[in-house]
Design a protein around this motif. Structure first.
Motif, PDB file in Angstrom:
ATOM      1  N   LEU A 101       6.532   0.738 -10.806  1.00  0.00           N
ATOM      2  CA  LEU A 101       5.239   0.813  -9.927  1.00  0.00           C
ATOM      3  C   LEU A 101       5.848  -0.181  -8.208  1.00  0.00           C
ATOM      4  CD1 LEU A 101       2.210   0.109 -13.218  1.00  0.00           C
ATOM      5  CD2 LEU A 101       3.432   2.198 -11.312  1.00  0.00           C
ATOM      6  N   ILE A 102       5.891  -1.191  -8.883  1.00  0.00           N
ATOM      7  CA  ILE A 102       6.610  -2.198  -7.907  1.00  0.00           C
ATOM      8  C   ILE A 102       7.467  -1.786  -6.871  1.00  0.00           C
ATOM      9  CG2 ILE A 102       7.647  -4.396  -7.390  1.00  0.00           C
ATOM     10  CD1 ILE A 102       6.527  -5.523 -10.241  1.00  0.00           C
ATOM     11  N   HIS A 103       8.725  -0.799  -7.044  1.00  0.00           N
ATOM     12  CA  HIS A 103       9.484  -0.832  -6.232  1.00  0.00           C
ATOM     13  C   HIS A 103       8.727   0.747  -5.363  1.00  0.00           C
ATOM     14  CE1 HIS A 103      13.052  -1.778  -8.225  1.00  0.00           C
ATOM     15  NE2 HIS A 103      13.621  -1.547  -7.034  1.00  0.00           N
ATOM     16  N   ILE A 104       7.447   1.074  -5.756  1.00  0.00           N
ATOM     17  CA  ILE A 104       6.270   2.479  -5.032  1.00  0.00           C
ATOM     18  C   ILE A 104       6.380   1.260  -4.071  1.00  0.00           C
ATOM     19  CG2 ILE A 104       5.416   4.173  -5.177  1.00  0.00           C
ATOM     20  CD1 ILE A 104       5.829   4.517  -7.869  1.00  0.00           C
ATOM     21  N   TYR A 105       5.678   0.801  -4.625  1.00  0.00           N
ATOM     22  CA  TYR A 105       4.509  -0.726  -3.756  1.00  0.00           C
ATOM     23  C   TYR A 105       5.438  -0.782  -2.696  1.00  0.00           C
ATOM     24  CZ  TYR A 105       1.630  -4.409  -2.367  1.00  0.00           C
ATOM     25  OH  TYR A 105       0.676  -5.525  -1.531  1.00  0.00           O
ATOM     26  N   ALA A 106       6.530  -0.802  -2.917  1.00  0.00           N
ATOM     27  CA  ALA A 106       7.585  -1.894  -1.900  1.00  0.00           C
ATOM     28  C   ALA A 106       7.807  -1.030  -0.451  1.00  0.00           C
ATOM     29  CB  ALA A 106       8.773  -2.565  -2.379  1.00  0.00           C
ATOM     30  N   THR A 458      -7.110  -5.688   9.936  1.00  0.00           N
ATOM     31  CA  THR A 458      -7.497  -4.015  10.641  1.00  0.00           C
ATOM     32  C   THR A 458      -6.383  -2.821   9.108  1.00  0.00           C
ATOM     33  OG1 THR A 458      -5.110  -5.091  11.427  1.00  0.00           O
ATOM     34  CG2 THR A 458      -6.802  -5.026  13.114  1.00  0.00           C
ATOM     35  N   GLY A 459      -6.264  -1.820  10.036  1.00  0.00           N
ATOM     36  CA  GLY A 459      -5.676  -1.145   9.321  1.00  0.00           C
ATOM     37  C   GLY A 459      -6.294  -0.368   7.319  1.00  0.00           C
ATOM     38  N   ARG A 460      -5.780   0.234   7.333  1.00  0.00           N
ATOM     39  CA  ARG A 460      -5.493   0.518   5.625  1.00  0.00           C
ATOM     40  C   ARG A 460      -4.979   0.046   4.668  1.00  0.00           C
ATOM     41  NH1 ARG A 460      -7.078   5.911   4.405  1.00  0.00           N
ATOM     42  NH2 ARG A 460      -8.575   5.109   2.611  1.00  0.00           N
ATOM     43  N   THR A 461      -5.676   0.119   3.224  1.00  0.00           N
ATOM     44  CA  THR A 461      -4.428  -0.092   2.937  1.00  0.00           C
ATOM     45  C   THR A 461      -3.660   1.225   2.291  1.00  0.00           C
ATOM     46  OG1 THR A 461      -5.184  -1.614   2.091  1.00  0.00           O
ATOM     47  CG2 THR A 461      -4.002  -0.972   0.529  1.00  0.00           C
ATOM     48  N   PRO A 462      -2.242   1.695   2.518  1.00  0.00           N
ATOM     49  CA  PRO A 462      -2.028   3.187   2.612  1.00  0.00           C
ATOM     50  C   PRO A 462      -1.475   3.428   1.128  1.00  0.00           C
ATOM     51  CG  PRO A 462       0.002   1.308   2.996  1.00  0.00           C
ATOM     52  CD  PRO A 462      -1.359   0.892   3.519  1.00  0.00           C
ATOM     53  N   ALA A 463      -1.570   4.577   0.982  1.00  0.00           N
ATOM     54  CA  ALA A 463      -1.993   5.322  -0.797  1.00  0.00           C
ATOM     55  C   ALA A 463      -0.673   4.988  -1.306  1.00  0.00           C
ATOM     56  CB  ALA A 463      -1.970   6.757  -0.427  1.00  0.00           C
ATOM     57  N   GLY A 464       0.653   4.328  -0.461  1.00  0.00           N
ATOM     58  CA  GLY A 464       2.104   4.388  -1.301  1.00  0.00           C
ATOM     59  C   GLY A 464       1.975   2.639  -2.218  1.00  0.00           C
ATOM     60  N   MET A 465       0.719   2.428  -1.884  1.00  0.00           N
ATOM     61  CA  MET A 465       0.305   0.925  -2.470  1.00  0.00           C
ATOM     62  C   MET A 465      -1.230   0.861  -2.998  1.00  0.00           C
ATOM     63  SD  MET A 465       1.154  -1.393   1.734  1.00  0.00           S
ATOM     64  CE  MET A 465       0.055  -2.826   1.127  1.00  0.00           C
ATOM     65  N   GLY A 466      -1.886   1.764  -2.850  1.00  0.00           N
ATOM     66  CA  GLY A 466      -3.111   1.720  -3.367  1.00  0.00           C
ATOM     67  C   GLY A 466      -2.886   2.611  -4.875  1.00  0.00           C
ATOM     68  N   ILE A 467      -1.659   3.079  -4.843  1.00  0.00           N
ATOM     69  CA  ILE A 467      -1.481   4.379  -6.049  1.00  0.00           C
ATOM     70  C   ILE A 467      -1.175   3.347  -7.493  1.00  0.00           C
ATOM     71  CG2 ILE A 467      -0.408   5.755  -7.135  1.00  0.00           C
ATOM     72  CD1 ILE A 467      -0.915   7.347  -4.891  1.00  0.00           C
ATOM     73  N   CYS A 471      -2.853   1.704 -10.782  1.00  0.00           N
ATOM     74  CA  CYS A 471      -2.110   2.014 -12.621  1.00  0.00           C
ATOM     75  C   CYS A 471      -2.332   1.156 -13.047  1.00  0.00           C
ATOM     76  CB  CYS A 471      -1.001   2.994 -11.875  1.00  0.00           C
ATOM     77  SG  CYS A 471      -0.957   4.631 -11.406  1.00  0.00           S
ATOM     78  N   LEU A 472      -1.458  -0.398 -11.917  1.00  0.00           N
ATOM     79  CA  LEU A 472      -1.564  -1.988 -12.378  1.00  0.00           C
ATOM     80  C   LEU A 472      -3.202  -2.078 -13.592  1.00  0.00           C
ATOM     81  CD1 LEU A 472       1.420  -3.189 -10.663  1.00  0.00           C
ATOM     82  CD2 LEU A 472       1.351  -2.735 -13.081  1.00  0.00           C
ATOM     83  N   ALA A 473      -4.099  -1.345 -12.268  1.00  0.00           N
ATOM     84  CA  ALA A 473      -4.979  -2.550 -12.892  1.00  0.00           C
ATOM     85  C   ALA A 473      -5.905  -1.525 -14.342  1.00  0.00           C
ATOM     86  CB  ALA A 473      -6.701  -1.823 -11.597  1.00  0.00           C
ATOM     87  N   VAL A 474      -5.452  -0.416 -14.626  1.00  0.00           N
ATOM     88  CA  VAL A 474      -5.486   0.127 -15.243  1.00  0.00           C
ATOM     89  C   VAL A 474      -4.848  -0.206 -16.483  1.00  0.00           C
ATOM     90  CG1 VAL A 474      -5.316   2.661 -16.278  1.00  0.00           C
ATOM     91  CG2 VAL A 474      -6.468   2.924 -14.624  1.00  0.00           C
TER      92      VAL A 474
END
Lengths: 654, 118
Positions: A101-106, A458-467, A471-474
């Motif tokens: 998950l952290i790799h996807i975020y990174a 500014t900007g939005r948090t991209p989906a690659g960081m949101g997903i 998952c980790l929140a769940v």
């Protein structure tokens, strides 16, 4: 099939790392991310298959994979060998899933960095080394992983090496953990000389059957404890972890929160049979753990850097795990390790998103009122915070802390024949720690998200960081529900997973109630102090001076290191650099000459003559010896050759 | 000194070495002396490095010869390690020469670089 999957799980990230290190130039930014995530993802897949395979077997089933014999010398042998039992299964699942998950975020977080390939190469190498560490069945093989994760930690803390402060932080982390590595090697040598093998199972078996003397067990476990403390930044090694936040945020999440710093906890839990034979060392672990827990929580309370708050919080939570290990509740320590990996990774990743959106601002007092601007990240951070604080029912940390606290109550230490019922004291301090935990993390929550908006994200948090955040929140909310105190519900999936029988003695209900009330009162206090009256506390000058002791702890420990380690080395260096020995010799020669001159003047007799000769001899001798040191390599070589000939002649000639 | 174990029976050997054990020892000693003489006599740093490599190779030759005599692969393993050692040694030596160039002493004379003299 399973025997084939274990090396494969280690190989996947390793191959990804080698690819990234060697042919980074031929890969696009996207390609780099795909290779890294693919390597870790395949490894996670292998681990899930392995979990399904092992969970279908009886709990005592252990899968051994001997790859090759590393070395064999005399009666000693070391193997590259892996072992999969329930403890290592838990660890590889945590490492690969949280790591994936952290790799996807990174991939999204580091997208614009020019050295992306180097970053991912180090990260995947870290995952491989960590898997070697947790899977090894031979302590020397475990040591490879131990050193490997240390190396990757060093490389990643100093990732942005243009800034000298970052490289200084990397070197500090490396040096401090090196002390522990030396202690680890000492423990390995002690155990190897005592039993002739470093197999974990045979070590523990030999110690339990009394083949190893009591002193060796005590010394070896003490060295292991030093090693684990250095790796986990416990007192007195705590100074490196807050500085390690100089690295990229995904690194802090993966290495300095979720996995590497818990390697020491894993080591002690893995060798719990050995530690049970050394009650004095266990008591030391518990006391140092509880001290670290309270000290780090107090320090976190006065930090203003968001990542540093989380770093001190990591140290404090690791203190909980060592407290549990010291009282023999190793399953509680492992449970807390798992939930801590979930919620601390979540907190770091959410903090990374906040910092990115707030324009690389890390000071919590300069980013008020972010709650409305980024509701998703806020929800994730609050989920992580309530899990860390251990809010009853909604946080994973509640269940794991409850398991530790209820185990602490009946704990006793057997020291030198005395039976010390230290349990209630430790329980009370642990409860105080839970209160402080809720206080400092909700202080951060209220300061960052509440109040008037000062910055304009500014900007939005991209989906690659949101997903990954979702998952980790769940996992942070529901991950703790696999094990509940009997008072709430008789669910004991975690102890069943480890193959232990659920605790027989029912803890009294008021223990659970106290464990639930402590974080709630912490939350209330934080709301009163920072949530309700924001102006007063936020505008107060010198906010860090509320608790002067806690505020000065980091500086004080640095000063202590300076006094104990750096100063003596400097003095030694000064001696070497100024050639004090030669100076003393020269001074002695001059003094002798002076004295002899005086004597000569006074007596002009025998004594004067002798003294004069002595002076002359000293001078001539020093000139002769000095001539040997002419700085010419050839002459040095000639002296070595002549010495060799002389040594050979004395050996060969009768 | 403990007596050396006897060599394996001749019928086990599949091939005959070109040099006997004693001959290779003599060759190694000669090589070593040549290398040592080179180190002591030459003033050029490059030639000193080469002579050092000759000495290392002489030592390696003894390992290979011993390995051939007792039919043990360990001798050749040691040779590989000495090879790596020689590479490292040459690399460090060349790095020192480059450092001297960078410090503004562009010379290969081993005797003129004697800052460490007592």
């Amino acid at each position: 099939m399973a025997a084939f999957l274990i090396p494969l799980a280690v190989l996947c990230p390793l191959v990804a790392s080698i690819i990234l290190f060697t042919c980074a130039r031929h890969l696009s930014t996207r390609g780099v991310g795909v290779v890294a995530c693919g390597g870790v993802g395949l490894s996670a897949l292998c681990c899930v298959i392995l979990a399904a395979w092992l969970l279908a077997r009886p709990v005592t089933e252990v899968l051994h994979v001997d790859l090759w014999t590393w070395m064999r010398a005399g009666g000693f042998s070391a193997h590259i060998a892996f072992m999969l039992d329930r403890i290592s299964l838990l660890m590889i699942l945590v490492v690969t899933i949280v790591g994936g998950l952290i790799h996807i975020y990174a991939m999204s977080y580091m997208r614009t960095d020019p050295a992306l390939a180097r970053f991912f190469a180090c990260m995947t190498l870290f995952v491989a080394a960590m898997l070697v560490l947790v899977l090894a069945s031979d302590l020397l093989c475990l040591f490879i992983g131990w050193e490997g994760v240390g190396l990757c930690s060093y490389l990643l803390i100093g990732f942005w090496h243009d800034n000298p402060a970052n490289t200084a932080a990397a070197r500090k982390a490396f040096y401090l953990t090196r002390i522990g590595d030396v202690a680890f090697l000492c423990a390995l040598l002690l155990l190897a000389t005592a039993t002739g093998s470093l197999r974990i199972a045979s070590e523990v078996g030999a110690a339990e059957s009394g083949q190893v003397s009591h002193m060796v067990v005590n010394a070896a476990t003490l060295c292991m404890v030093v090693a684990a403390f250095a790796k986990s930044a416990q007192i007195p090694f705590q100074a490196w972890l807050p500085d390690a936040m100089a690295g990229p945020t995904p690194t802090s999440a993966l290495i300095h929160a979720a996995t590497m710093v818990t390697a020491g906890v894993y080591l002690l839990a893995r060798l719990h049979g050995l530690f049970a034979l050394a009650p004095a060392v266990q008591a030391l672990v518990a006391v140092m753990g509880v001290l670290t827990l309270l000290m780090a929580a107090c320090t976190a309370l006065v930090q203003s850097d968001l990542k540093r708050i989380l770093a001190w919080s990591t140290i404090s939570q690791l203190g909980y795990m060592y407290l549990a290990l010291g009282c023999g509740i190793w399953q509680g320590a492992l449970f807390h390790l798992m939930t801590h990996a979930f919620f601390k990774a979540l907190l770091f990743l959410a903090a990374g998103s906040i910092i990115l959106r707030a324009g690389h601002e890390q000071d919590i007092f300069r980013m008020n009122g972010l709650g409305r601007a980024m509701p998703g990240v806020t929800a994730a951070f609050v989920a992580g915070a309530s899990a860390l604080a251990g809010l009853p029912l909604v946080g994973a940390g509640f269940y794991s802390k409850e398991m530790i606290l209820s185990g602490l109550w009946p704990a006793r230490f057997m020291l030198a024949g005395h039976d010390i019922p230290a349990g209630p004291v430790l329980w009370g301090l642990g409860l105080l720690g839970a209160f402080l935990t809720a206080l400092y993390i909700f202080r951060a929550v209220f300061v960052v998200f509440e109040g008037d908006s000062r910055t304009d994200p500014t900007g939005r948090t991209p989906a690659g960081m949101g997903i990954p955040l979702a998952c980790l929140a769940v996992m942070s909310v529901f991950g703790g529900m696999v094990e509940m105190p009997d008072t709430l519900a008789p669910i004991h999936l975690f102890t069943a997973f480890l193959g232990l029988s659920p605790p027989q003695a029912h803890e009294p209900a008021w223990l659970v109630l106290a464990g639930a009330l402590a974080p709630l009162s912490g939350l209330l206090a934080a709301w009163v102090l920072w949530g309700r009256t924001p102006r007063i506390m936020r505008e107060m000058p010198g906010q860090a001076s509320i608790i002067p002791l806690a505020g000065s702890t980091p500086r004080a420990t640095d000063a202590l290191y300076g006094l104990v380690f750096v100063r003596p080395l400097r003095v030694l260096l000064w001696f070497v650099r100024h050639d004090v020995a030669a100076y003393c010799l020269g001074r002695t020669g001059r003094l002798t000459r002076l004295a002899s001159d005086r004597l000569e003047l006074a007596r002009r007799g025998m004594i004067g003559l002798v003294a004069g000769r002595t002076v002359m001899l000293t001078r001539e001798g020093s000139i002769l010896l000095g001539r040997m040191q002419d700085g010419r390599v050839r002459w040095y070589a000639a002296w070595i050759a002549a010495g060799l000939c002389a040594a050979l002649a004395t050996m060969v000639l009768p | 000194m403990p007596p050396l174990p006897p060599p394996p029976v001749a019928s086990q050997a599949l091939w005959a070495p070109a040099l006997s054990f004693n001959e290779s020892l003599v060759l190694a000693a000669v090589l070593f002396c040549i290398g040592l003489a080179g180190v002591l006599a030459r003033r050029n740093l490059m030639f000193m490095l080469m002579s050092l490599d000759i000495m290392l190779n002489a030592a390696a030759l003894v390992f290979v010869a011993a390995g051939a005599r007792w039919h043990d692969a360990a001798g050749q393993v040691m040779f590989l390690m000495i090879l790596a050692l020689a590479a490292v040694e040459t690399a460090v030596g060349l790095a020192i020469i480059l450092c001297l160039h960078a410090r503004g002493r562009p010379t290969l004379d081993g005797d003129s670089n004697n800052l460490l003299q007592g």
